[in-house]
Scaffold this motif. Sequence first.
Motif, PDB file in Angstrom:
ATOM      1  N   LYS A  59      -3.565  12.292   1.585  1.00  0.00           N
ATOM      2  CA  LYS A  59      -4.396  11.326   0.876  1.00  0.00           C
ATOM      3  C   LYS A  59      -4.591  10.066   1.710  1.00  0.00           C
ATOM      4  O   LYS A  59      -3.846   9.801   2.644  1.00  0.00           O
ATOM      5  N   GLN A  60      -5.606   9.296   1.326  1.00  0.00           N
ATOM      6  CA  GLN A  60      -5.856   8.035   2.011  1.00  0.00           C
ATOM      7  C   GLN A  60      -4.868   6.971   1.538  1.00  0.00           C
ATOM      8  O   GLN A  60      -4.324   7.027   0.442  1.00  0.00           O
ATOM      9  N   ARG A  61      -4.659   5.991   2.418  1.00  0.00           N
ATOM     10  CA  ARG A  61      -3.814   4.864   2.040  1.00  0.00           C
ATOM     11  C   ARG A  61      -4.518   4.085   0.931  1.00  0.00           C
ATOM     12  O   ARG A  61      -5.723   3.831   1.005  1.00  0.00           O
ATOM     13  N   GLU A  62      -3.747   3.686  -0.075  1.00  0.00           N
ATOM     14  CA  GLU A  62      -4.332   2.956  -1.192  1.00  0.00           C
ATOM     15  C   GLU A  62      -3.525   1.695  -1.489  1.00  0.00           C
ATOM     16  O   GLU A  62      -2.310   1.652  -1.280  1.00  0.00           O
ATOM     17  N   LEU A  63      -4.241   0.698  -2.005  1.00  0.00           N
ATOM     18  CA  LEU A  63      -3.589  -0.544  -2.393  1.00  0.00           C
ATOM     19  C   LEU A  63      -2.861  -0.336  -3.718  1.00  0.00           C
ATOM     20  O   LEU A  63      -3.453   0.116  -4.695  1.00  0.00           O
ATOM     21  N   VAL A  64      -1.588  -0.676  -3.744  1.00  0.00           N
ATOM     22  CA  VAL A  64      -0.768  -0.546  -4.950  1.00  0.00           C
ATOM     23  C   VAL A  64      -0.721  -1.869  -5.707  1.00  0.00           C
ATOM     24  O   VAL A  64      -0.937  -1.913  -6.914  1.00  0.00           O
TER      25      VAL A  64
ATOM     26  N   TYR B  15       0.853  -1.170   0.000  1.00  0.00           N
ATOM     27  CA  TYR B  15       0.000   0.000   0.000  1.00  0.00           C
ATOM     28  C   TYR B  15       0.898   1.233   0.000  1.00  0.00           C
ATOM     29  O   TYR B  15       2.097   1.142   0.301  1.00  0.00           O
ATOM     30  N   ARG B  16       0.299   2.375  -0.294  1.00  0.00           N
ATOM     31  CA  ARG B  16       1.025   3.620  -0.155  1.00  0.00           C
ATOM     32  C   ARG B  16       0.082   4.724   0.319  1.00  0.00           C
ATOM     33  O   ARG B  16      -1.123   4.664   0.103  1.00  0.00           O
ATOM     34  N   GLN B  17       0.698   5.713   0.945  1.00  0.00           N
ATOM     35  CA  GLN B  17      -0.061   6.862   1.422  1.00  0.00           C
ATOM     36  C   GLN B  17       0.740   8.120   1.154  1.00  0.00           C
ATOM     37  O   GLN B  17       1.842   8.295   1.694  1.00  0.00           O
TER      38      GLN B  17
ATOM     39  N   TYR C 291       5.364   3.878   1.576  1.00  0.00           N
ATOM     40  CA  TYR C 291       4.913   2.571   1.118  1.00  0.00           C
ATOM     41  C   TYR C 291       4.905   1.600   2.299  1.00  0.00           C
ATOM     42  O   TYR C 291       5.875   1.526   3.063  1.00  0.00           O
TER      43      TYR C 291
ATOM     44  N   ALA D 286      -3.071  -1.526  -8.871  1.00  0.00           N
ATOM     45  CA  ALA D 286      -3.837  -0.310  -9.075  1.00  0.00           C
ATOM     46  C   ALA D 286      -3.628   0.149 -10.516  1.00  0.00           C
ATOM     47  O   ALA D 286      -2.551  -0.039 -11.093  1.00  0.00           O
TER      48      ALA D 286
ATOM     49  N   SER E  95      -3.102   2.933 -11.688  1.00  0.00           N
ATOM     50  CA  SER E  95      -2.059   3.955 -11.822  1.00  0.00           C
ATOM     51  C   SER E  95      -0.653   3.369 -11.937  1.00  0.00           C
ATOM     52  O   SER E  95       0.266   4.082 -12.354  1.00  0.00           O
TER      53      SER E  95
END
Length: 120
Positions: A43-48, A37-39, A93, A60, A62
């Motif tokens: 921003k909110q933490r997102e799954l990469v 994941y990254r933040q 990350y 993701a 992106s």
Amino acid sequence: QVQLVESGGGLVQPGGSLRLSCAASGITFSIFDMGWYRQAPGKQRELVASIPRYGRTSYADSVKGRFAISRDNAKNTVLLQLNNMKPEDTAVYYCNAQLVISKDSLKNYWGQGIQVTVSS
């Protein structure tokens, strides 16, 4: 005691590459679904990217085509190869390990996070 220890972060120029590593201990690594994941600031933490115990990897939108996740069950390690990096990849990350025990029970562990900065 469960530990997920990330390494390999740092500063890289746009278009450059990094490889993040997460070393796990205290868990039966091979049965866990692993993810990165990254933040980014504000921003909110997102799954990469994720790599399950069984099945296909996922990414993701992106990072598709630029990042690659892999795991080595013999070394209790999950890797994230980051290629053609962009400034918007700048974030902390985090390594994640998940194991679904039942529909009401989940084991979920996080690493401490590692900074990745993409800048010229």
